[in-house]
Motif scaffolding. Sequence first.
Motif, mmCIF file in Angstrom:
data_model
loop_
_atom_site.group_PDB
_atom_site.id
_atom_site.type_symbol
_atom_site.label_atom_id
_atom_site.label_comp_id
_atom_site.label_asym_id
_atom_site.label_seq_id
_atom_site.Cartn_x
_atom_site.Cartn_y
_atom_site.Cartn_z
ATOM 1 N N VAL A 211 -22.137 4.130 -2.410
ATOM 2 C CA VAL A 211 -22.133 2.664 -2.421
ATOM 3 C C VAL A 211 -22.870 2.138 -3.650
ATOM 4 C CG1 VAL A 211 -22.881 0.589 -1.193
ATOM 5 C CG2 VAL A 211 -21.946 2.527 0.086
ATOM 6 N N SER A 212 -24.018 2.716 -3.934
ATOM 7 C CA SER A 212 -24.807 2.282 -5.082
ATOM 8 C C SER A 212 -24.053 2.507 -6.389
ATOM 9 C CB SER A 212 -26.145 3.013 -5.106
ATOM 10 O OG SER A 212 -26.901 2.667 -6.244
ATOM 11 N N GLY A 213 -23.430 3.678 -6.524
ATOM 12 C CA GLY A 213 -22.704 3.986 -7.750
ATOM 13 C C GLY A 213 -21.445 3.187 -7.927
ATOM 14 N N SER A 214 -20.908 2.622 -6.827
ATOM 15 C CA SER A 214 -19.656 1.859 -6.882
ATOM 16 C C SER A 214 -19.843 0.432 -7.358
ATOM 17 C CB SER A 214 -18.988 1.846 -5.502
ATOM 18 O OG SER A 214 -18.563 3.137 -5.142
ATOM 19 N N ASN B 53 -4.150 11.688 -4.780
ATOM 20 C CA ASN B 53 -2.758 11.385 -5.113
ATOM 21 C C ASN B 53 -2.522 10.986 -6.569
ATOM 22 O OD1 ASN B 53 -2.173 11.833 -2.424
ATOM 23 N ND2 ASN B 53 -2.050 9.675 -1.875
ATOM 24 N N LYS B 54 -3.528 10.441 -7.219
ATOM 25 C CA LYS B 54 -3.347 9.917 -8.582
ATOM 26 C C LYS B 54 -4.521 10.340 -9.459
ATOM 27 C CE LYS B 54 -1.210 5.743 -6.630
ATOM 28 N NZ LYS B 54 -1.281 4.256 -6.561
ATOM 29 N N ASN B 55 -4.834 11.610 -9.436
ATOM 30 C CA ASN B 55 -6.056 12.090 -10.064
ATOM 31 C C ASN B 55 -6.112 11.775 -11.555
ATOM 32 O OD1 ASN B 55 -7.953 14.188 -11.326
ATOM 33 N ND2 ASN B 55 -8.349 14.437 -9.148
ATOM 34 N N LYS B 56 -5.061 12.079 -12.284
ATOM 35 C CA LYS B 56 -5.064 11.829 -13.734
ATOM 36 C C LYS B 56 -5.137 10.345 -14.048
ATOM 37 C CE LYS B 56 -2.582 16.067 -15.001
ATOM 38 N NZ LYS B 56 -1.366 16.635 -15.670
ATOM 39 N N GLN B 57 -4.407 9.554 -13.287
ATOM 40 C CA GLN B 57 -4.452 8.102 -13.496
ATOM 41 C C GLN B 57 -5.834 7.550 -13.160
ATOM 42 O OE1 GLN B 57 -1.458 5.975 -11.303
ATOM 43 N NE2 GLN B 57 -2.322 3.957 -11.797
ATOM 44 N N PHE B 58 -6.443 8.074 -12.104
ATOM 45 C CA PHE B 58 -7.789 7.668 -11.700
ATOM 46 C C PHE B 58 -8.782 7.932 -12.835
ATOM 47 C CE2 PHE B 58 -11.064 8.246 -7.969
ATOM 48 C CZ PHE B 58 -11.820 7.208 -8.489
ATOM 49 N N LEU B 59 -8.754 9.152 -13.382
ATOM 50 C CA LEU B 59 -9.689 9.501 -14.446
ATOM 51 C C LEU B 59 -9.439 8.681 -15.700
ATOM 52 C CD1 LEU B 59 -11.962 11.226 -15.542
ATOM 53 C CD2 LEU B 59 -10.288 13.005 -16.083
ATOM 54 N N ALA B 60 -8.165 8.507 -16.072
ATOM 55 C CA ALA B 60 -7.848 7.728 -17.274
ATOM 56 C C ALA B 60 -8.337 6.286 -17.139
ATOM 57 C CB ALA B 60 -6.342 7.762 -17.535
ATOM 58 N N THR B 61 -8.109 5.691 -15.971
ATOM 59 C CA THR B 61 -8.562 4.318 -15.743
ATOM 60 C C THR B 61 -10.083 4.250 -15.751
ATOM 61 O OG1 THR B 61 -6.604 3.880 -14.389
ATOM 62 C CG2 THR B 61 -8.447 2.344 -14.174
ATOM 63 N N ALA B 62 -10.733 5.246 -15.148
ATOM 64 C CA ALA B 62 -12.193 5.268 -15.112
ATOM 65 C C ALA B 62 -12.776 5.338 -16.512
ATOM 66 C CB ALA B 62 -12.669 6.460 -14.280
ATOM 67 N N LEU B 63 -12.191 6.143 -17.386
ATOM 68 C CA LEU B 63 -12.682 6.261 -18.756
ATOM 69 C C LEU B 63 -12.460 4.965 -19.530
ATOM 70 C CD1 LEU B 63 -11.446 9.891 -19.540
ATOM 71 C CD2 LEU B 63 -13.811 9.145 -19.183
ATOM 72 N N GLN B 64 -11.320 4.321 -19.295
ATOM 73 C CA GLN B 64 -11.051 3.033 -19.956
ATOM 74 C C GLN B 64 -12.052 1.976 -19.513
ATOM 75 O OE1 GLN B 64 -6.982 2.127 -18.978
ATOM 76 N NE2 GLN B 64 -6.142 3.670 -20.359
ATOM 77 N N ARG B 65 -12.343 1.936 -18.221
ATOM 78 C CA ARG B 65 -13.300 0.963 -17.709
ATOM 79 C C ARG B 65 -14.698 1.230 -18.247
ATOM 80 N NH1 ARG B 65 -11.392 -3.544 -15.918
ATOM 81 N NH2 ARG B 65 -13.387 -3.825 -14.835
ATOM 82 N N ALA B 66 -15.040 2.503 -18.382
ATOM 83 C CA ALA B 66 -16.359 2.849 -18.899
ATOM 84 C C ALA B 66 -16.535 2.380 -20.336
ATOM 85 C CB ALA B 66 -16.578 4.359 -18.798
ATOM 86 N N GLU B 67 -15.468 2.379 -21.111
ATOM 87 C CA GLU B 67 -15.536 1.943 -22.510
ATOM 88 C C GLU B 67 -15.886 0.469 -22.638
ATOM 89 O OE1 GLU B 67 -11.870 2.956 -24.355
ATOM 90 O OE2 GLU B 67 -12.290 5.115 -24.424
ATOM 91 N N ILE B 68 -15.582 -0.321 -21.617
ATOM 92 C CA ILE B 68 -15.909 -1.754 -21.674
ATOM 93 C C ILE B 68 -17.141 -2.072 -20.824
ATOM 94 C CG2 ILE B 68 -13.536 -2.426 -22.181
ATOM 95 C CD1 ILE B 68 -13.206 -3.224 -19.249
ATOM 96 N N GLY B 69 -17.865 -1.023 -20.438
ATOM 97 C CA GLY B 69 -19.147 -1.231 -19.770
ATOM 98 C C GLY B 69 -19.144 -1.177 -18.257
ATOM 99 N N ASP B 70 -17.985 -0.898 -17.641
ATOM 100 C CA ASP B 70 -17.909 -0.801 -16.181
ATOM 101 C C ASP B 70 -17.918 0.669 -15.780
ATOM 102 O OD1 ASP B 70 -17.421 -0.922 -13.485
ATOM 103 O OD2 ASP B 70 -15.451 -1.892 -13.639
ATOM 104 N N ALA C 90 -18.444 1.857 -12.689
ATOM 105 C CA ALA C 90 -18.194 2.074 -11.259
ATOM 106 C C ALA C 90 -17.041 3.046 -11.024
ATOM 107 C CB ALA C 90 -17.918 0.742 -10.570
ATOM 108 N N TRP C 91 -15.920 2.885 -11.734
ATOM 109 C CA TRP C 91 -14.777 3.774 -11.533
ATOM 110 C C TRP C 91 -15.135 5.213 -11.874
ATOM 111 C CZ3 TRP C 91 -9.295 2.688 -10.718
ATOM 112 C CH2 TRP C 91 -9.053 1.351 -10.349
#
Length: 273
Positions: free
Chosen positions: A154-157, A240-257, A259-260
């Motif tokens: 919860v905290s990390g999300s 179900n969407k592991n690669k998409q999950f990771l790709a989206t998480a890395l993109q979000r991290a680049e803009i400072g988010d 959580a993903w």
Amino acid sequence: MSITQLGGGYNISNAQIGVPTRVMQNAAVPEMVVPDGFEIRKRIWQEFQIQVLDSDVKFSGAECQAIEESLKEIKKKKKEHLIGVLQVVKNQEQRVRLQAGLHIHAGGAYDPENKRVLIFDNLKEEEYREVIVHEVGHAVSYFNMEFEQFMRFVSGSGYKMFEMRKYYVPGSQFFQIALKKVELPPEEWDKVMERFSMNTLTKNQDIFGEIIVELGRKKQNPWDENPLEQFAWAYEWYMNKNKQFLATALQRAEIGDQAWLNDYAFMREEIFQ
């Protein structure tokens, strides 16, 4: 969707799963109705000890096959994740009596008290994998994790915790006591952990309603509703969407988010390792 309580039962009898019932001698033997996908249901019971049951609507053989394939995929990843599921029941959506604090998934629900996954009748066969995995994700949060572990998720999300503290308002003619929202830093969460449960988190609060958990960002997605939904969606995406999950998480991290990326890392390191 996670269900904390369902009103009424489903009157699931032996006949509905194709098991013969004993009749009195000389009494008329009722016609035996064998449900669709009977052999598949037997295989699921033998392999997973999970009953696939009809209620006011019935599974087709193809739907039973979709359930079996979904359960096998989960078992390949982590067979322990199925300990929180004893039944998969098909039910009409309008017959599910939703009560306060319940979570809605368009195609199904999870009842932790009975370890029951509900599949709604509006679900298409090709959507079964998504919904089965999502509801098993709810089961994992209830039966495969310590509560403190879940609160780390919860905290990390991106959730924050706030205490609604009372304070005195001097000089007011109408009220003298008001509430002030004070953030509790993550290092202080342990001090109030006993005031929360999985069920209170469905309402984003503790048992007294005095401490709330709140997203640190604007709600935009179905999984933003509460921490349990966040976990179930992260579980489903990881499966179900592991690669998409990771790709989206890395993109979000680049803009400072972060959580993903935190959610992805939690799934990889603490849930599926």
